[in-house]
Design an enzyme around this catalytic site. Structure first.
Site, mmCIF file in Angstrom:
data_model
loop_
_atom_site.group_PDB
_atom_site.id
_atom_site.type_symbol
_atom_site.label_atom_id
_atom_site.label_comp_id
_atom_site.label_asym_id
_atom_site.label_seq_id
_atom_site.Cartn_x
_atom_site.Cartn_y
_atom_site.Cartn_z
ATOM 1 C CG HIS A 129 43.987 20.957 58.362
ATOM 2 N ND1 HIS A 129 45.126 21.042 57.594
ATOM 3 C CD2 HIS A 129 44.103 21.910 59.313
ATOM 4 C CE1 HIS A 129 45.899 22.007 58.060
ATOM 5 N NE2 HIS A 129 45.304 22.567 59.095
ATOM 6 C CG HIS B 252 41.602 24.625 62.339
ATOM 7 N ND1 HIS B 252 42.587 24.246 63.220
ATOM 8 C CD2 HIS B 252 42.245 24.911 61.180
ATOM 9 C CE1 HIS B 252 43.766 24.303 62.626
ATOM 10 N NE2 HIS B 252 43.592 24.713 61.386
HETATM 11 P P1 AMP Z 1 47.233 24.575 60.337
HETATM 12 O O1 AMP Z 1 48.234 25.414 61.088
HETATM 13 O O2 AMP Z 1 45.996 25.281 59.927
HETATM 14 O O3 AMP Z 1 47.949 23.860 59.224
HETATM 15 O O4 AMP Z 1 46.709 23.500 61.365
HETATM 16 C C1 AMP Z 1 47.422 22.377 61.742
HETATM 17 C C2 AMP Z 1 46.852 21.969 63.054
HETATM 18 O O5 AMP Z 1 47.294 20.665 63.336
HETATM 19 C C3 AMP Z 1 47.272 22.847 64.243
HETATM 20 O O6 AMP Z 1 46.124 23.354 64.887
HETATM 21 C C4 AMP Z 1 48.067 21.902 65.123
HETATM 22 O O7 AMP Z 1 47.850 22.160 66.490
HETATM 23 C C5 AMP Z 1 47.520 20.560 64.708
HETATM 24 N N1 AMP Z 1 48.394 19.418 64.888
HETATM 25 C C6 AMP Z 1 49.707 19.310 64.599
HETATM 26 N N2 AMP Z 1 50.150 18.061 64.837
HETATM 27 C C7 AMP Z 1 49.071 17.343 65.254
HETATM 28 C C8 AMP Z 1 48.858 15.983 65.649
HETATM 29 N N3 AMP Z 1 49.860 15.093 65.652
HETATM 30 N N4 AMP Z 1 47.615 15.607 66.027
HETATM 31 C C9 AMP Z 1 46.592 16.499 66.037
HETATM 32 N N5 AMP Z 1 46.727 17.787 65.678
HETATM 33 C C10 AMP Z 1 47.950 18.214 65.280
#
Ligand code: AMP
Length: 145
Positions: free
Chosen positions: A107, A109
């Site tokens: 993903h 950001h």
């Molecule tokens: P990463 O730490 O780069 O793997 O990013 C994962 C992201 O997903 C973080 O910014 C979290 O805040 C976000 N996140 C976790 N669970 C959810 C969810 N159910 N819906 C939307 N974002 C989420």
């Protein structure tokens, strides 16, 4: 779980793609999905994913899937700019636990930044109000071209 590992088909983003977990959707096409981050590091924080790729990170993704994700990332970033009028936009992406990765489904950001406002904590700040996320998602979606 870090740089090496097996894709978990039950990770939270896979569940969002399958409609088994909720999300505030910003944009969707045949290949990609963009939705609001529920623990935003700044107001208007969006995540962009591929819907079918089982790449856990940037190192694993194939060219076509990466191109689709980055096209949507740019589309969303442009819409975020128009809808939310931030001073700047950070595009961030983490690979492996030591970098900060917490969800092992590739993903990107898209984080609006405001002059003088520090970036919030990564994946561990407060949960956003779902109503605010829905409003922001609608505003950004309306600005998608
Ligand atoms: P990463 O730490 O780069 O793997 O990013 C994962 C992201 O997903 C973080 O910014 C979290 O805040 C976000 N996140 C976790 N669970 C959810 C969810 N159910 N819906 C939307 N974002 C989420």
């Amino acid at each position: 779980m870090s740089l090496d590992g097996t894709y978990d088909p039950d990770n939270i983003f896979a569940k969002i793609v399958r409609g088994e977990a909720p999300s505030a959707k910003v944009y969707e096409d045949a290949d990609t999905l963009a939705f609001m981050d529920v623990f935003p590091q700044a107001s208007g924080h969006v995540l962009v994913i591929h819907k079918r790729s089982t790449a856990r990170n940037l190192l694993e993704v194939d060219d076509a899937d990466l191109a689709a994700v980055m096209r949507t990332t740019r589309k969303v970033a442009r819409a975020v700019r128009q809808a939310l009028k931030p001073d700047a936009i950070a595009i961030m992406q983490f690979n492996g636990a030591a970098s900060g990765q917490t969800v092992y489904h590739l993903h990107v950001h898209v984080i609006p930044r405001t002059e003088g406002v520090p970036l919030g904590r990564h994946a561990s700040g407060g949960m956003a109000d779902p109503k605010v996320l829905a409003e922001q998602a609608a505003a950004i979606a309306a600005a998608i071209r």
